[in-house]
Design an enzyme around this catalytic site. Sequence first.
Site, PDB file in Angstrom:
ATOM      1  N   HIS A 135      20.297  27.429  -3.529  1.00 43.30           N
ATOM      2  CA  HIS A 135      19.815  28.280  -2.457  1.00 43.30           C
ATOM      3  C   HIS A 135      19.065  29.559  -3.195  1.00 43.30           C
ATOM      4  O   HIS A 135      19.480  29.922  -4.587  1.00 43.30           O
ATOM      5  CB  HIS A 135      20.691  28.795  -1.532  1.00 43.30           C
ATOM      6  CG  HIS A 135      22.025  29.515  -1.992  1.00 43.30           C
ATOM      7  ND1 HIS A 135      23.270  29.000  -2.010  1.00 43.30           N
ATOM      8  CD2 HIS A 135      22.269  30.849  -1.947  1.00 43.30           C
ATOM      9  CE1 HIS A 135      24.044  29.797  -2.224  1.00 43.30           C
ATOM     10  NE2 HIS A 135      23.374  30.968  -2.186  1.00 43.30           N
ATOM     11  N   HIS A 153      19.755  37.129  -5.139  1.00 42.55           N
ATOM     12  CA  HIS A 153      20.371  36.079  -6.167  1.00 42.55           C
ATOM     13  C   HIS A 153      19.536  34.812  -6.148  1.00 42.55           C
ATOM     14  O   HIS A 153      19.033  34.299  -5.151  1.00 42.55           O
ATOM     15  CB  HIS A 153      21.904  36.037  -6.172  1.00 42.55           C
ATOM     16  CG  HIS A 153      22.438  35.505  -4.867  1.00 42.55           C
ATOM     17  ND1 HIS A 153      22.716  36.186  -3.773  1.00 42.55           N
ATOM     18  CD2 HIS A 153      22.955  34.222  -4.544  1.00 42.55           C
ATOM     19  CE1 HIS A 153      23.021  35.461  -2.843  1.00 42.55           C
ATOM     20  NE2 HIS A 153      23.028  34.259  -3.182  1.00 42.55           N
ATOM     21  N   GLN A 213      19.231  31.545   1.720  1.00 48.34           N
ATOM     22  CA  GLN A 213      20.497  32.303   2.342  1.00 48.34           C
ATOM     23  C   GLN A 213      20.156  33.651   2.457  1.00 48.34           C
ATOM     24  O   GLN A 213      19.801  34.359   1.835  1.00 48.34           O
ATOM     25  CB  GLN A 213      21.519  32.225   1.295  1.00 48.34           C
ATOM     26  CG  GLN A 213      22.955  32.755   1.695  1.00 48.34           C
ATOM     27  CD  GLN A 213      24.065  32.857   0.612  1.00 48.34           C
ATOM     28  OE1 GLN A 213      23.561  33.320  -0.394  1.00 48.34           O
ATOM     29  NE2 GLN A 213      25.147  32.157   0.892  1.00 48.34           N
TER      30      GLN A 213
HETATM   31 CO    CO Z   1      24.539  32.856  -2.426  1.00 52.42          CO
END
Ligand code: CO
Length: 153
Positions: free
Chosen positions: A17, A92, A68
């Site tokens: 993700h 991230h 996410q």
């Molecule tokens: Co994550």
Amino acid sequence: MSSGGADPGMILRSVDHIGIAVPDLRAAIEFYTSVLGLRLVRREDNSDHQVSEAMLAPADPGAAAIIQLVAPLNQQSPLSRFLDRTGPGVQHVAFRVSDVEHAAAEYRRRGLRLLYDSPKPGTRGSRINFVHPKDTGGVLLELVEAAEEPTQG
Ligand code: CO
């Protein structure tokens, strides 16, 4: 090259993700579903990381990566500091690994710093760790070992 003959030196199996930091999870979910048209798959709070998160998927069921959204649960959350410093946005990139401890050990051996000494709980019963962004040219890289079986809740 057959899929069964994966290079053992290759640790990252697929993109799991993309993590996006948001100050307000409810508003972000509204935007990502109603405006962008993604589908909300799951919501959960993670007290280990002091974040509230939502997983969203695109239309293609074969798409490997999902989005996410992560919002801080409180001012002490490390994500709160990220938002103060950097503002909302991509925070991230998460890769799926077979064995998060092995991946962490291998990356340490290759000179990279990991955020945690041992794996922490991630979304959906997964086990995760992070490679420090200072050692990856600015990308906070999450390593995700998926749970063997779906957890309850
Ligand atoms: Co994550």
